[in-house]
Design an enzyme around this catalytic site. Sequence first.
Site, PDB file in Angstrom:
ATOM      1  N   GLY A  80      -4.036  -6.169   2.070  1.00  0.00           N
ATOM      2  CA  GLY A  80      -3.312  -5.603   3.194  1.00  0.00           C
ATOM      3  C   GLY A  80      -3.728  -6.147   4.541  1.00  0.00           C
ATOM      4  N   TYR A  89      -3.263  12.581   4.832  1.00  0.00           N
ATOM      5  CA  TYR A  89      -3.206  11.239   5.410  1.00  0.00           C
ATOM      6  C   TYR A  89      -3.089  11.278   6.928  1.00  0.00           C
ATOM      7  CZ  TYR A  89      -1.904   6.506   6.546  1.00  0.00           C
ATOM      8  OH  TYR A  89      -1.888   5.245   7.115  1.00  0.00           O
TER       9      TYR A  89
END
Length: 307
Positions: A24, A175
């Site tokens: 990523g 999150y």
Amino acid sequence: MAWDPAELPDAHGTTVVITGGNAGVGYFTGEQLARAGARVVLACRDQERAEAAVAAIRRRVRGARVEATPLDLTDHASIDALADALLERERVDALVLNAGMVHPPRERRTDRYGNELVLSTNVLGHFRLVARALPALERGEGARIVSLGSLASRLGTLRLDDLQLERSYTSWRAYSGSKIAAQVFGFELERRLRAAGSAVTSLVVHPGYSTSGRTPGVHGVNQPSRAKRFADNLQAAWTQGKDHGAWVPVRAVLDPTLTADGYLGPAGLTKGAPAAGRATRSSRSPRTGARLWPLLEAASGQEFTVR
């Protein structure tokens, strides 16, 4: 000030540690910094994937100086071992707090210390690491700590009265709350560094809306399926690849003109070249930072007094 991601300053002589640098945004941050000449250390939980990332950078960047080292952000012994290793280095010029759990579990889970798993991975581990490794950064000249925030910080709240989400867990709250906490930590760390007269700078950034389906394929690192490519490209108007998302932390590491009171993200909010942005009021709040700090100390098992 304008910044050209294709024309990076010479980074030879600098050492940059990136947590979660095997995939990523973290991987492309490492690759781009290696291309600029930096010595890059990828601190990762999965050593097989970490070595694949090292091999990919060496394959794609001639003469790259890159290595992998173990780091499990939910394990105090692993965090402490990395901090000790960094303290043995002559200098560390930047620490990029990139690693994180992007897809939280549907049901609340905890680490071995009883901490909610997303908070543990995204915030508590980094808090403990910085607290213990800060002297290594103090030895450098103007070293930087770069905290990766998220646009998700605009879409949630930080529940200081239920930081571990024992009463209100959902995967989204876990999150978004963790990314708000990461930003609050980064800003509060900067305030404490300035109060202590430290030469280290804490910067907070976000990589926009960066997706794997719009990211160049890299063997062993990013190999999205055709279906993923198709789906992500339908969102091309407001998304970018993770290689472009990495432009933001790379600038935070290398741009000498940046000041710590700013907030860096893509110029178009979700995509584009790195530019000054605006963090949420709650992220920047000194009151929230002061309240969060002792909670992070207690949960991480690590006292952190910036001197």
